[in-house]
Write an enzyme that holds these catalytic residues in place. Structure first.
Site, PDB file in Angstrom:
ATOM      1  CB  ALA A   1      -0.784  -0.048   1.048  1.00  0.00           C
TER       2      ALA A   1
ATOM      3  N   GLY B   1       0.512  -5.100   1.008  1.00  0.00           N
ATOM      4  CA  GLY B   1      -0.620  -5.066  -0.019  1.00  0.00           C
ATOM      5  C   GLY B   1      -0.580  -5.591  -1.336  1.00  0.00           C
TER       6      GLY B   1
ATOM      7  CD  GLU C   1      -2.876  -7.221   2.793  1.00  0.00           C
ATOM      8  OE1 GLU C   1      -2.425  -6.080   2.755  1.00  0.00           O
ATOM      9  OE2 GLU C   1      -3.515  -7.448   3.758  1.00  0.00           O
TER      10      GLU C   1
ATOM     11  CD  GLU D   1       1.191  -5.695   5.570  1.00  0.00           C
ATOM     12  OE1 GLU D   1       1.990  -6.694   5.787  1.00  0.00           O
ATOM     13  OE2 GLU D   1       0.544  -5.549   4.584  1.00  0.00           O
TER      14      GLU D   1
HETATM   15  N1  3HC Z   1       4.571   3.278   0.160  1.00  0.00           N
HETATM   16  C1  3HC Z   1       5.171   4.539  -0.291  1.00  0.00           C
HETATM   17  N2  3HC Z   1       6.636   4.778  -0.642  1.00  0.00           N
HETATM   18  C2  3HC Z   1       7.275   3.511  -0.613  1.00  0.00           C
HETATM   19  C3  3HC Z   1       6.851   2.430  -0.006  1.00  0.00           C
HETATM   20  C4  3HC Z   1       5.409   2.320  -0.043  1.00  0.00           C
HETATM   21  N3  3HC Z   1       4.889   1.014   0.298  1.00  0.00           N
HETATM   22  N4  3HC Z   1       7.873   1.440  -0.188  1.00  0.00           N
HETATM   23  C5  3HC Z   1       8.849   2.309  -0.696  1.00  0.00           C
HETATM   24  N5  3HC Z   1       8.799   3.645  -0.695  1.00  0.00           N
HETATM   25  C6  3HC Z   1       9.633   4.495  -1.078  1.00  0.00           C
HETATM   26  C7  3HC Z   1      10.679   4.945  -0.165  1.00  0.00           C
HETATM   27  O1  3HC Z   1      10.392   5.809   0.841  1.00  0.00           O
HETATM   28  C8  3HC Z   1      11.745   5.365  -1.297  1.00  0.00           C
HETATM   29  O2  3HC Z   1      11.416   6.641  -1.410  1.00  0.00           O
HETATM   30  P1  3HC Z   1      12.530   7.880  -1.629  1.00  0.00           P
HETATM   31  O3  3HC Z   1      13.260   7.381  -2.925  1.00  0.00           O
HETATM   32  O4  3HC Z   1      11.871   9.067  -1.760  1.00  0.00           O
HETATM   33  O5  3HC Z   1      13.564   7.817  -0.375  1.00  0.00           O
HETATM   34  C9  3HC Z   1      11.552   4.587  -2.420  1.00  0.00           C
HETATM   35  O6  3HC Z   1      10.199   4.171  -2.406  1.00  0.00           O
HETATM   36  C10 3HC Z   1      12.513   3.622  -2.705  1.00  0.00           C
HETATM   37  O7  3HC Z   1      12.392   2.727  -1.707  1.00  0.00           O
HETATM   38  P2  3HC Z   1      13.795   1.986  -1.188  1.00  0.00           P
HETATM   39  O8  3HC Z   1      14.837   2.756  -1.252  1.00  0.00           O
HETATM   40  O9  3HC Z   1      13.320   0.864   0.124  1.00  0.00           O
HETATM   41  O10 3HC Z   1      13.709   0.738  -2.557  1.00  0.00           O
HETATM   42  P3  3HC Z   1      14.446  -0.587  -2.488  1.00  0.00           P
HETATM   43  O11 3HC Z   1      14.423  -0.808  -4.120  1.00  0.00           O
HETATM   44  O12 3HC Z   1      15.778  -0.562  -1.724  1.00  0.00           O
HETATM   45  O13 3HC Z   1      13.388  -1.531  -1.804  1.00  0.00           O
HETATM   46  C11 3HC Z   1      10.977  -2.049  -1.213  1.00  0.00           C
HETATM   47  C12 3HC Z   1      12.063  -1.652  -2.370  1.00  0.00           C
HETATM   48  C13 3HC Z   1      11.530  -3.652  -0.990  1.00  0.00           C
HETATM   49  C14 3HC Z   1       9.614  -2.193  -1.681  1.00  0.00           C
HETATM   50  C15 3HC Z   1      11.245  -1.440  -0.118  1.00  0.00           C
HETATM   51  O14 3HC Z   1      10.969  -0.052  -0.380  1.00  0.00           O
HETATM   52  C16 3HC Z   1      10.139  -1.909   1.127  1.00  0.00           C
HETATM   53  O15 3HC Z   1      10.356  -2.525   1.754  1.00  0.00           O
HETATM   54  N6  3HC Z   1       9.092  -0.870   1.026  1.00  0.00           N
HETATM   55  C17 3HC Z   1       8.014  -1.168   2.121  1.00  0.00           C
HETATM   56  C18 3HC Z   1       7.508  -2.442   2.196  1.00  0.00           C
HETATM   57  C19 3HC Z   1       6.148  -2.633   3.070  1.00  0.00           C
HETATM   58  O16 3HC Z   1       6.293  -2.465   4.039  1.00  0.00           O
HETATM   59  N7  3HC Z   1       5.082  -2.850   2.491  1.00  0.00           N
HETATM   60  C20 3HC Z   1       3.850  -2.697   3.391  1.00  0.00           C
HETATM   61  C21 3HC Z   1       3.294  -1.400   3.086  1.00  0.00           C
HETATM   62  S1  3HC Z   1       1.971  -1.485   4.394  1.00  0.00           S
HETATM   63  C22 3HC Z   1       0.707  -2.045   3.522  1.00  0.00           C
HETATM   64  O17 3HC Z   1       0.789  -2.448   2.378  1.00  0.00           O
HETATM   65  C23 3HC Z   1      -0.768  -2.085   4.241  1.00  0.00           C
HETATM   66  C24 3HC Z   1      -1.552  -3.110   3.693  1.00  0.00           C
HETATM   67  O18 3HC Z   1      -1.605  -4.351   4.341  1.00  0.00           O
HETATM   68  C25 3HC Z   1      -3.033  -2.517   3.567  1.00  0.00           C
END
Ligand code: 3HC
Ligand code: NAI
Length: 645
Positions: free
Chosen positions: A61, A99, A102, A122
């Site tokens: 998400a 997400g 999911e 998450e």
């Molecule tokens: N939402 C918004 N921005 C995000 C994001 C997300 N889910 N994931 C990464 N970003 C942004 C980062 O802040 C970064 O922004 P910047 O360039 O402005 O600093 C950019 O994307 C690149 O991120 P990384 O430097 O981490 O890129 P990598 O290629 O090294 O890694 C990744 C990619 C593995 C996807 C890593 O970013 C990551 O682990 N992201 C988070 C994953 C996560 O926690 N997902 C769950 C989100 S909560 C959710 O999904 C709720 C649902 O259950 C309803």
């Protein structure tokens, strides 16, 4: 953002392109919802393939939306995909996280390229999966593995995902082509039931809950994720989805999740300062470490962990033998904790070349000095390094307090010099303070940030001041704690308040562990220079021979072989001349006061330009000083409190 689709032989192929991570922001959700509807109605389409553009499927998400209202909810979109008249096939490459996974779980099938990572991280953000992850996953892969993924952050690579039934086919070669072929084959057979219509078995919930609570150390999300998972298995999919969503929305609005999200973005921003984005780092393959004491040995271990060749230099054979023994102990401990294999540690240890003197550092790309905290000793080392090392080799000091400009005063090419302040134990602690001098070149600085990335450290740039960012705030924190003692509060009450706040140890317990004598000697040195430094309780304790655990007592008493601090009447009597009053303050007020002092020092640090942002200060506290992650750091916490009152 673009979500495009094309028809390929009666299969619709949708591509989500929302760089950098194809996050499922509102616009993406709305577009997909429209497509579900339109493609369902389109009789020229038999099935749908859903893929991500660029290097990954979907990273989750959109976390940046979590401070605002919920719009176009993801669970509804996923339910619509699952309920679609046509089967959807998720074509996964790179990552499918949160997400993103999911979304794939709502599809009837999942195919994946080799090397993909699937997970529900998450809980790292103080959340639980909020779009069906806790409900569909156990029904697809079994409850035990689903608990590990949704609650305990296990990620699955493509092959493991295939093994547990999360992925239906591994596609070698072009992914979308393979997914289209898969979809056509699947249409020839009866469709399997959607994930929500399947069953999952119970596990020993109480045992899982106990294990998860222990590992969660007070964080709310992991037990809540387990509770949602359990509820769905005990009361059915619909009830499970309802509890999952309610919990997700509650946690999304929590301070804990806001703090963890703040750190998520701070950690991502830290390695890439805007002014260095165009600067290429120098290649570093061989690193010299001068001094094999507490820090040097830990730094050498950290470097070996990143595969760098290391030469460890000591001043004589005995010291070298001690240094190599310390290093070997670090590797043994890593094996005992199951972090690395015996073969790997053998290889790591063999990659450290122990040498007496500095001559053997002549071909190093980088040298990190970690000798005694003594200006003259350090100056001598750098004068010699300047003579011995290649003129382009980067030279760094690990000093805690000494002005790096003084250390490098006689150095030729000062552009290649800077401070690299590791934290003890250096092979474990994530923080690396990077301290450029006015002479340090952007290339040297960029190389330091690149090194941090390779070591898996969180880099924070600090300007030059006494103690840089972290130790300066530490001094203020301890100073404030001592003020409370002088006002009559007991050290035990203060330590207990800070433990309740979330630190592993209170400020006085930490001092007893690390020794009261170092800061005492610093104050004595300042007094000897004629500076006005008022006598502090710690001075009285050290003068009475109480330097901490190593002398059997400091702020507390200790019995031999036991590190448990016992409140000390002796210490109380020694410091009594400096105590006035019968202090009485509730634990939360004590924490508020000490964290407030940290934040006030942080503000001064920002005003002086020593730190670039409040978020950098929070990273220093969380990764170098044990500030509880769930509170986001002193700057974040104080700003939140101020904005809510
Ligand atoms: N939402 C918004 N921005 C995000 C994001 C997300 N889910 N994931 C990464 N970003 C942004 C980062 O802040 C970064 O922004 P910047 O360039 O402005 O600093 C950019 O994307 C690149 O991120 P990384 O430097 O981490 O890129 P990598 O290629 O090294 O890694 C990744 C990619 C593995 C996807 C890593 O970013 C990551 O682990 N992201 C988070 C994953 C996560 O926690 N997902 C769950 C989100 S909560 C959710 O999904 C709720 C649902 O259950 C309803
Ligand atoms: P230490 O006393 O454990 O180790 C210093 C080592 O340097 C000794 O083994 C000594 O033999 C060696 N040494 C001295 N002169 C040398 C020379 N000319 N050539 C080669 N080796 C020489 O000290 P520690 O704790 O490792 O500290 C080292 C530096 O790191 C200091 O500047 C300290 O302020 C800094 N530091 C210490 C931290 C800590 O928690 N101990 C944390 C962060 C920085």
């Amino acid at each position: 953002m673009t979500v495009t689709w094309e028809l390929r032989d009666r299969i619709a192929v949708i591509i989500i392109a929302n760089p950098p991570v194809n996050a499922l922001g509102k616009a993406v959700r709305e577009r997909l919802a429209t497509l579900v509807h339109d493609l369902d109605a389109d009789t020229s389409i038999d099935a749908v393939v859903l893929a991500g553009a660029g290097k990954l499927f979907v990273g989750g998400a959109d976390i940046t939306e979590f401070d605002g209202p919920v719009e176009a909810p993801l669970p509804e979109l996923i339910a619509a995909i699952e309920g679609s008249a046509k089967p959807w096939v998720a074509a996964i490459h790179g990552v499918a996280l949160g997400g993103g996974l999911e979304l794939a779980l709502g599809c009837r099938f999942r195919v994946a390229a080799p090397g993909a990572t699937l997970g529900l991280p998450e809980v790292n953000l103080g959340l639980i999966p909020g779009a069906g992850g806790t409900q569909r996953l156990p029904r697809l892969i079994g409850t035990e593995t689903a608990v590990a993924v949704a609650v305990e952050k296990l990620t699955l690579d493509t092959f493991r995902a295939m093994k547990v039934g999360l992925v239906d086919r591994v596609i070698d070669g072009p992914l979308v082509d393979g997914a289209v072929s898969f979809a056509k084959e699947a249409l020839a057979r009866p469709l399997p039931p959607p994930a929500s219509a399947r069953n999952a078995a119970a596990v020993d919930w109480d045992a899982a809950d106990a294990r998860i609570r222990k590992a969660a150390k007070g964080l709310s999300a992991p037990p809540a994720a387990l509770a949602a998972l359990r509820h769905g298995i005990e009361h059915g999919f619909a009830a499970g989805i309802a509890l999952e969503r309610e919990t997700f929305l509650r946690l999304r609005a929590s301070e804990e999740s806001a703090a963890l999200r703040h750190l998520f973005f701070a950690e991502r921003a830290a390695p890439r300062p805007a002014d260095l984005r165009q600067v290429s780092p120098k290649p570093i393959a061989k690193v010299g470490v001068v001094g094999g004491g507490t820090m040097g040995s830990g730094i050498a271990a950290a470097l070996r962990g990143a595969g760098l060749a290391v030469t460890l230099s000591e001043r004589d054979e005995d010291a070298l033998a001690r240094g190599m023994a310390t290093l070997s102990g670090i590797f043994d401990a890593a094996v005992k904790r199951g972090l690395v294999s015996v073969a790997e540690t053998t290889e790591r240890f063999a990659g450290v070349d122990g040498k007496v003197g500095l001559e053997s550092l002549r071909d190093c790309d980088l040298v990190i000095e970690a000798v005694f905290e003594d200006l003259a000793v350090k100056q001598d080392v750098f004068a010699e390094l300047g003579r011995i090392c290649r003129p382009d080799a980067i030279l760094a000091t690990n000093t805690s307090y000494i002005d790096p400009r003084e250390i490098a005063r006689s150095l030729q090419n000062p552009g290649r010099f800077l401070g690299l302040h590791f934290f003890s134990p250096a092979q474990v602690m994530k923080l690396l303070e990077i301290i450029p001098t006015p002479d340090t070149t952007p290339e040297t600085l960029a190389t330091a940030f690149d090194l941090a990335r390779r070591l898996g450290k969180v880099p924070v740039r600090s300007g030059i001041c006494d103690g840089f960012i972290g130790n300066r705030i530490l001094r203020r924190y301890r100073g404030e704690a001592e003020i409370l003692v002088r006002q009559g509060l007991s050290v035990a009450a203060i330590d207990s308040a800070m433990r309740a706040f979330g630190f592993a140890m209170g400020p006085f317990e930490v001092q007893d562990l690390s020794g009261l004598d170092i800061s005492f000697m610093q104050r004595e040195a300042a007094r000897a220079r004629g500076e006005e430094v008022a006598i502090q309780p710690g001075d009285l304790l050290v003068r009475a021979g109480r330097k901490g655990q190593k002398t059997g007592g400091g702020w507390y008493d200790y019995v031999a072989g036991d590190r448990t601090p016992r409140p000390s009447d002796t210490a109380a009597k020694i410091i009594a001349p400096l105590v006035q009053g019968q202090g009485d303050l509730a634990a939360d007020k004590i924490a508020e006061r000490l964290v407030g002092a940290m934040a006030a020092e942080g503000e001064a640090i920002l005003a002086e330009g020593i730190a670039a942002s409040p978020a950098d200060i929070d990273l220093v506290e969380v990764h170098g000083y044990g500030f509880p992650r769930s509170k986001g750091g002193p700057m974040f916490l104080t700003a939140r409190k101020a904005s809510s009152t």
